[in-house]
Design a protein around this motif. Structure first.
Motif, short mmCIF file in Angstrom:
data_model
loop_
_atom_site.label_atom_id
_atom_site.label_comp_id
_atom_site.label_asym_id
_atom_site.label_seq_id
_atom_site.Cartn_x
_atom_site.Cartn_y
_atom_site.Cartn_z
N ASP A 71 38.13 41.28 41.88
CA ASP A 71 36.95 41.87 41.24
C ASP A 71 35.69 41.04 41.44
O ASP A 71 34.62 41.41 40.93
CB ASP A 71 37.21 42.07 39.74
CG ASP A 71 38.06 43.30 39.46
OD1 ASP A 71 38.10 44.19 40.33
OD2 ASP A 71 38.68 43.37 38.39
N ARG A 78 37.17 38.07 47.94
CA ARG A 78 38.06 39.22 48.05
C ARG A 78 38.96 39.10 49.27
O ARG A 78 40.14 39.47 49.22
CB ARG A 78 37.25 40.52 48.06
CG ARG A 78 36.43 40.71 46.79
CD ARG A 78 35.98 42.14 46.57
NE ARG A 78 35.20 42.69 47.66
CZ ARG A 78 33.91 42.41 47.89
NH1 ARG A 78 33.25 41.55 47.10
NH2 ARG A 78 33.27 42.97 48.89
N ARG A 119 37.43 47.83 45.72
CA ARG A 119 37.38 46.38 45.93
C ARG A 119 37.79 45.99 47.35
O ARG A 119 37.54 44.86 47.78
CB ARG A 119 38.28 45.65 44.91
CG ARG A 119 38.06 46.05 43.46
CD ARG A 119 36.58 46.13 43.10
NE ARG A 119 35.93 44.84 43.26
CZ ARG A 119 34.64 44.69 43.55
NH1 ARG A 119 33.87 45.75 43.74
NH2 ARG A 119 34.12 43.49 43.65
#
Length: 248
Positions: A71, A78, A119
């Motif tokens: 997140d 990520r 995401r």
């Protein structure tokens, strides 16, 4: 003293290697500008080998920390997360008594949730995870529905996940997943869909059976986008390239 397996520790390790000048270049490369496919993404300037090295340091991290990391607004956080998730998923497949299917499903569900929530939202994030996590799980379980479901989505990144996930089947010598996905994506003219689709077609010809590729192109080249067709025809003879391009 052992490594602290937390999202905060991973972020701190990444911060130590941050390079603002490189971050600016990455933002341009991944089109983080307004209207670009990566609009609004943030970068701190890490190289991919650096991110892989950080992921190796934090192997064994738990799913709650993975959720916190995925997140992050930082692109590199990520990608590191997806390297970690892939490693933990692969570990569930290597148990002495056989694959830990509930454990594997837990990581796949976490991955799918991250995809659904936007995401996994750039091509490098998709390409580093879709076939090695979702695709491999589906191949081993004999399932393709979730791959097809993602390819059917209009959202760019979910559709690319569905296309790239077929690579796991292709690597195992099975073209069925790609052929199931193909009707859903053939007419999508977005560049990142075209490139992914053409790439998977090319790999089918290389790794599965070149006749499957040639038969598909014979039936579909006239309706394919120029980019997808070009990728699919890489490594084919000049005569074949000219023939199939002439069908458009």
């Amino acid at each position: 003293m052992g490594v602290e397996l937390t999202a905060a520790a991973v972020e701190a390790a990444a911060a130590e290697l941050a390079d603002p000048e490189r971050a600016a270049g990455l933002a341009r490369f991944f089109q983080a500008r307004p209207g670009g496919y990566g609009e609004g993404d943030e970068f701190i300037g890490l190289r991919v080998p650096q991110q892989r090295a950080i992921a190796r340091r934090f192997r064994g991290i738990g799913p709650d920390e993975v959720v916190r990391l995925i997140d992050s607004p930082i692109h590199e956080h990520r990608l590191i997360t997806l390297f970690l998730l892939r490693a933990e998923f692969e570990k569930t497949l290597r148990g002495r008594s056989g694959p830990d299917w509930p454990g594997a499903k837990g990581w796949v569900d976490l991955y799918l949730d991250a995809v659904r929530r936007g995401r996994v939202n750039n091509w490098d994030l998709v390409d580093s995870s879709a076939d090695s996590v979702l695709g491999e799980y589906c191949f081993l379980r004999g399932e393709t529905a979730v791959i097809v479901e993602h390819a059917a989505q209009e959202d760019l990144w979910r559709r690319r996940v569905g296309i790239i996930a077929t690579f796991a089947h292709i690597k195992h010598g099975d073209a069925s997943a790609l052929l199931a996905v193909a009707p859903l994506v053939r007419d999508d003219r977005r560049d990142l869909v075209q490139k992914a689709f053409g790439w998977m077609l090319r790999e089918t010809g290389k790794r599965v059976d070149e006749q499957i590729l040639l038969d598909y192109l014979e039936a579909n080249a006239a309706r394919m986008g120029r980019t997808a067709l070009g990728y699919a025809l890489e490594h084919r003879s000049a005569e074949e390239r000219a023939y199939f391009r002439g069908l458009r």
